[in-house]
Design a protein around this motif. Sequence first.
Motif, short mmCIF file in Angstrom:
data_model
loop_
_atom_site.label_atom_id
_atom_site.label_comp_id
_atom_site.label_asym_id
_atom_site.label_seq_id
_atom_site.Cartn_x
_atom_site.Cartn_y
_atom_site.Cartn_z
N PHE A 11 53.51 44.78 34.88
CA PHE A 11 52.30 45.53 34.58
C PHE A 11 51.10 44.89 35.26
O PHE A 11 51.09 43.70 35.56
N ALA A 12 50.09 45.71 35.50
CA ALA A 12 48.86 45.25 36.15
C ALA A 12 48.08 44.37 35.18
O ALA A 12 47.97 44.67 33.99
N THR A 13 47.55 43.28 35.70
CA THR A 13 46.78 42.36 34.90
C THR A 13 45.72 41.71 35.78
O THR A 13 45.84 41.72 37.00
N THR A 14 44.73 41.14 35.15
CA THR A 14 43.67 40.46 35.91
C THR A 14 43.81 38.94 35.83
O THR A 14 42.88 38.23 36.17
N CYS A 15 44.97 38.45 35.42
CA CYS A 15 45.16 37.01 35.23
C CYS A 15 45.37 36.25 36.55
O CYS A 15 45.22 35.04 36.59
N GLY A 16 45.76 36.96 37.62
CA GLY A 16 45.95 36.30 38.91
C GLY A 16 47.38 36.05 39.30
O GLY A 16 47.65 35.56 40.40
N TRP A 17 48.33 36.36 38.43
CA TRP A 17 49.75 36.15 38.71
C TRP A 17 50.53 37.41 38.30
O TRP A 17 50.09 38.15 37.43
N PRO A 18 51.70 37.65 38.90
CA PRO A 18 52.50 38.79 38.46
C PRO A 18 52.89 38.62 37.00
O PRO A 18 53.24 37.52 36.58
#
Length: 171
Positions: free
Chosen positions: A100-107
């Motif tokens: 899923f898409a996230t803004t954490c910087g990692w898949p």
Amino acid sequence: MKNLISHRTFKVIFILISINAFSQSGNFKIKNPYYSRTDTKPLKVSNAEWKKILKPELYQVAREAATETAFTGKYYEFDEKGTYYCAVCGNALFLSTSKFATTCGWPSFYQPVRKNSVKYKKDTSYNMERTEVLCGRCDSHLGHIFDDGPKPTGKRFCMNSVCLDFISDEK
């Protein structure tokens, strides 16, 4: 005359170029006799042996629990259908349908492909308490798990791209 590029900017550019070159060059110094996408039997291989086989960038993250720089991994904004495998041993880890898409910087994924694909270990490094995610076959460090993911699990498996291989459903 002043330098047009600061030392810090140069370092960032160098790191990004290095990461890009690594992501296109494969993960192994020599042929890896332990890599299999079908064998799920746990491996007991020493770090000294892994160091002979794995490229330094993969060894550092997978075997020494380092973390790749956020927003630089090849699978962070990657959106193809297929399966993610451990880059060290070939163990199936995640399906693209759980990414899923996230803004954490990692898949990030909300669940592994099967229960024993991964293992968990308490991590108290950097004065934090987290749960480390390890490959269920070779015990390589993959990343960490957090309780802020989407339904149905509410989990976020935050993984290092360098520790992942991807095979498209089209192959």
